[in-house]
Design an enzyme around this catalytic site. Structure first.
Site, PDB file in Angstrom:
ATOM      1  N   GLY A  81       6.110  -2.008  14.788  1.00 20.64           N
ATOM      2  CA  GLY A  81       5.397  -0.996  14.014  1.00 20.64           C
ATOM      3  C   GLY A  81       4.342  -0.248  14.842  1.00 20.64           C
ATOM      4  O   GLY A  81       4.260   0.973  14.816  1.00 20.64           O
TER       5      GLY A  81
ATOM      6  N   GLU B 187       0.836  -1.209   0.000  1.00 21.89           N
ATOM      7  CA  GLU B 187       0.000   0.000   0.000  1.00 21.89           C
ATOM      8  C   GLU B 187       0.865   1.250   0.000  1.00 21.89           C
ATOM      9  O   GLU B 187       0.655   2.195  -0.775  1.00 21.89           O
ATOM     10  CB  GLU B 187      -0.909   0.028   1.248  1.00 21.89           C
ATOM     11  CG  GLU B 187      -1.973  -1.035   1.285  1.00 21.89           C
ATOM     12  CD  GLU B 187      -1.505  -2.313   1.980  1.00 21.89           C
ATOM     13  OE1 GLU B 187      -0.286  -2.606   1.982  1.00 21.89           O
ATOM     14  OE2 GLU B 187      -2.372  -3.041   2.496  1.00 21.89           O
TER      15      GLU B 187
HETATM   16  O1  F6P Z   1      -0.316  -4.789   9.258  1.00 20.22           O
HETATM   17  C1  F6P Z   1       0.917  -5.401   9.365  1.00 20.22           C
HETATM   18  C2  F6P Z   1       2.024  -4.414   9.558  1.00 20.22           C
HETATM   19  O2  F6P Z   1       3.204  -5.126   9.523  1.00 20.22           O
HETATM   20  C3  F6P Z   1       1.908  -3.599  10.845  1.00 20.22           C
HETATM   21  O3  F6P Z   1       2.375  -4.269  11.949  1.00 20.22           O
HETATM   22  C4  F6P Z   1       2.691  -2.414  10.485  1.00 20.22           C
HETATM   23  O4  F6P Z   1       2.467  -1.357  11.372  1.00 20.22           O
HETATM   24  C5  F6P Z   1       2.187  -2.150   9.072  1.00 20.22           C
HETATM   25  O5  F6P Z   1       2.056  -3.443   8.520  1.00 20.22           O
HETATM   26  C6  F6P Z   1       3.056  -1.288   8.206  1.00 20.22           C
HETATM   27  O6  F6P Z   1       4.325  -1.836   8.043  1.00 20.22           O
HETATM   28  P1  F6P Z   1       5.531  -0.973   7.488  1.00 20.22           P
HETATM   29  O7  F6P Z   1       5.809   0.128   8.471  1.00 20.22           O
HETATM   30  O8  F6P Z   1       6.684  -1.922   7.363  1.00 20.22           O
HETATM   31  O9  F6P Z   1       5.143  -0.405   6.159  1.00 20.22           O
END
Ligand code: F6P
Length: 550
Positions: free
Chosen positions: A269, A214
């Site tokens: 995260g 995303e």
């Molecule tokens: O939803 C899963 C997850 O790994 C969360 O724990 C995390 O906050 C989010 O995706 C975003 O991950 P990243 O900071 O690596 O983009």
């Protein structure tokens, strides 16, 4: 560290017997019997007051719950966390978000190495950068100061900074407007870009892994948009910064590592707003205010680390949660902030709590035979009162509630705050006391209603009461108070995870959907109908293909 099945312990079994004795006792009776109940069941931390007297507990309950915490070795696990041990065993990582807000000169170590110099170095870089942007010294490609900050991230790389920027709006920089794009739905980015000017916009690409689909999709589209408007690759350096643990990926994306703010794999995260992930917060509030937030969290860390369990806010709140989930069978926990600025706090806690304790195997990988994390939900008061409180008051389910409010508003407008708070107090009182058939009937009689009608209506108007709530009051929603409040909930999650014997710091449950989506995306690019899934998924994909013209 020894581990356990909590429901096999003596402490748990003692609670089960005690539950049988107390389950039908009304809180009204508990208050009548004990004039000291408020004093007995309140704790203060700085200006924050936790009143947990409107819970279905007596002193014995609290003693037994404390016994459960000791049996689960909460103090030892707490020590292990602060000591930087790899308590996130499935990922082999330490859990040290407390180091990010360690304002003491105590070293904090991971694998024998003090992480504090690195933490301080990033804070210093954040100070330097945010001061430049806020003063207007940092300009965009065409020489104009930054007016819009667009954070592109999701989950922990979005919810924390978004919630805090909203909560602390009274402290925000007047030239800066903050935007948060998380959803891969193009609408989120398109609607945001329509409101900003490329010449004055700074994008913060926030991703711990820098591989999140995303975030990278949004970041690439934002980059293309900027280039389309400013027409020059060299503009990227003035309009894009990254926050990540993954330098090679940041470089691949085209962001100069000099415009990158790092953090570390020992920061989960959903616990990362204290790290460089908090850059949007520091941009908006200024580094001084960001550090006040850290200080508030650190003060709560110290309280959690050192206060006796009986006086320890996170421990008390965690145990009450366990009491309702595992003994009363509650499925959910409502978070009800009576402060408009905290309108994203329930959403923030959804990730914090549900991604942490939404687990069904214990630390040893065995299927648990006890319930773990509840569904977290909520909306600000008084809006919730006109939406879902009906169920909390009269529904068949028990919904423990946390009411949260400041004593002083940032916007003292006529009687607004008094009205808001009168609702806060009235709701907790109504939930606890309820209204009996006799009271309801007497009221209708006094209003001159006929007996027949009273008999008909009274059952609908009865409130059983005995519905539990915590009340958290503090003087005013400042950066420091907010820091303490967030840390309070983080530690509550931690304590519950220890009691349930789950790893609160991994999130494998989000992986399967991600993997399948990659396969489906490939199939969506192909014009032929799909056949390889179950009938429902095939049918839905093929319907979509026909409808969308893909
Ligand atoms: O939803 C899963 C997850 O790994 C969360 O724990 C995390 O906050 C989010 O995706 C975003 O991950 P990243 O900071 O690596 O983009």
């Amino acid at each position: 560290m020894t581990t356990h099945s909590p429901n096999k312990t003596q402490a748990w079994q003692a609670l089960e017997s005690h539950f049988e004795a107390i389950r039908d006792v009304h809180m009204r009776t508990l208050f009548e019997r004990d004039p000291q109940r408020f004093q007995r069941f309140t704790v203060q931390f700085e200006d924050m007051l936790l009143d947990y007297s409107k819970n279905r507990v007596n002193e014995e309950t609290m003693d037994l719950l404390m016994g459960l915490a000791r049996t689960a070795r909460v103090p030892q696990w707490r020590e292990a966390m602060f000591a930087g041990e790899a308590i996130n065993a499935t990922e082999g990582r330490a859990v040290l978000h407390t180091a990010l807000r360690n304002r003491s000169d105590r070293p904090m170590t991971v694998d024998g190495e003090d992480v504090m110099p690195g933490v301080r170095a990033v804070l210093a870089r954040m100070r330097e950068f945010t001061e430049q942007v806020r003063s207007g010294a940092w300009t965009g490609h065409t020489g104009q100061p930054i007016r819009h900050v667009v954070n592109i991230g999701i989950g922990g790389s979005d919810l924390g900074p978004l919630m805090v920027c909203e909560a602390l709006r009274p402290y925000g920089h007047e030239r800066l407007t903050m935007h948060f794009v998380s959803n891969v739905d193009g609408t989120h980015l398109a609607e945001t870009l329509a409101r900003v000017d490329p010449q004055t916009t700074l994008f913060v690409i926030a991703s711990k892994t820098f591989t999140t689909q995303e975030t990278l999709t949004n970041a690439h589209s934002a980059r293309a948009w900027l280039l389309e408007h400013l027409g020059d690759e060299s503009a990227i350096a003035r309009h894009f910064v990254a926050v990540s643990t993954n330098e090679p990926q940041v470089r691949d994306f085209g962001i100069d590592p000099r415009n990158m703010f790092v953090f570390w794999d020992w920061v989960g995260g959903r616990y990362s707003l204290w790290s460089a992930i908090g850059l949007p917060i520091a941009l908006y509030l200024g580094m001084g205010r960001f550090e006040e937030l850290l200080e508030g969290a650190h003060a709560m860390d110290e309280h959690f680390r050192t206060a006796p369990l009986e006086q320890n806010l996170p421990v008390i709140m965690a145990l009450l949660g366990v009491w309702y989930v595992n003994f009363f069978g509650a499925h959910t926990q409502a978070i009800l902030p009576y402060d408009q600025y905290l309108h994203r706090f329930p959403a923030y806690l959804q990730q914090g709590d549900m991604e942490s304790n939404g687990k069904s195997v214990d630390r040893q990988g065995r299927r648990v035979s006890w319930h773990t994390g509840p569904v977290i939900w909520g909306e600000p008061g008084t809006n919730g009162q006109h939406a879902f409180y009906q169920l909390i008051h009269q529904g068949t389910r028990l919904v423990p509630c946390d009411f949260i409010a400041p004593c002083r508003s940032h916007n003292p407008l006529g009687e607004h705050h008094a009205i808001l708070m009168s609702n806060f107090f009235a709701q907790t009182e109504a939930l606890m006391c309820g209204r009996t058939l006799e009271e309801v009937s007497a009221e209708m009689r006094a209003a001159g209603m006929e007996e027949e009608r009273i008999t008909e209506l009274a059952p609908h108007r009865v409130f059983e009461g005995n519905r539990p709530s915590n009340s958290l009051l503090f003087e005013r929603l400042t950066p420091r108070t907010l820091g303490s409040l967030i840390a309070l909930y983080e530690h509550r999650i931690f304590v519950q995870g220890v009691i349930w014997n789950v790893n609160s710091f991994d999130q494998w449950g989000v992986e399967l959907g991600k993997q399948l989506a990659r396969t489906v995306l490939r199939e969506l690019r192909d014009p032929d109908p799909v056949e390889g899934h179950d009938a429902s998924t095939n049918g839905l994909i093929n319907y979509y293909k026909r409808c969308s013209g893909e």
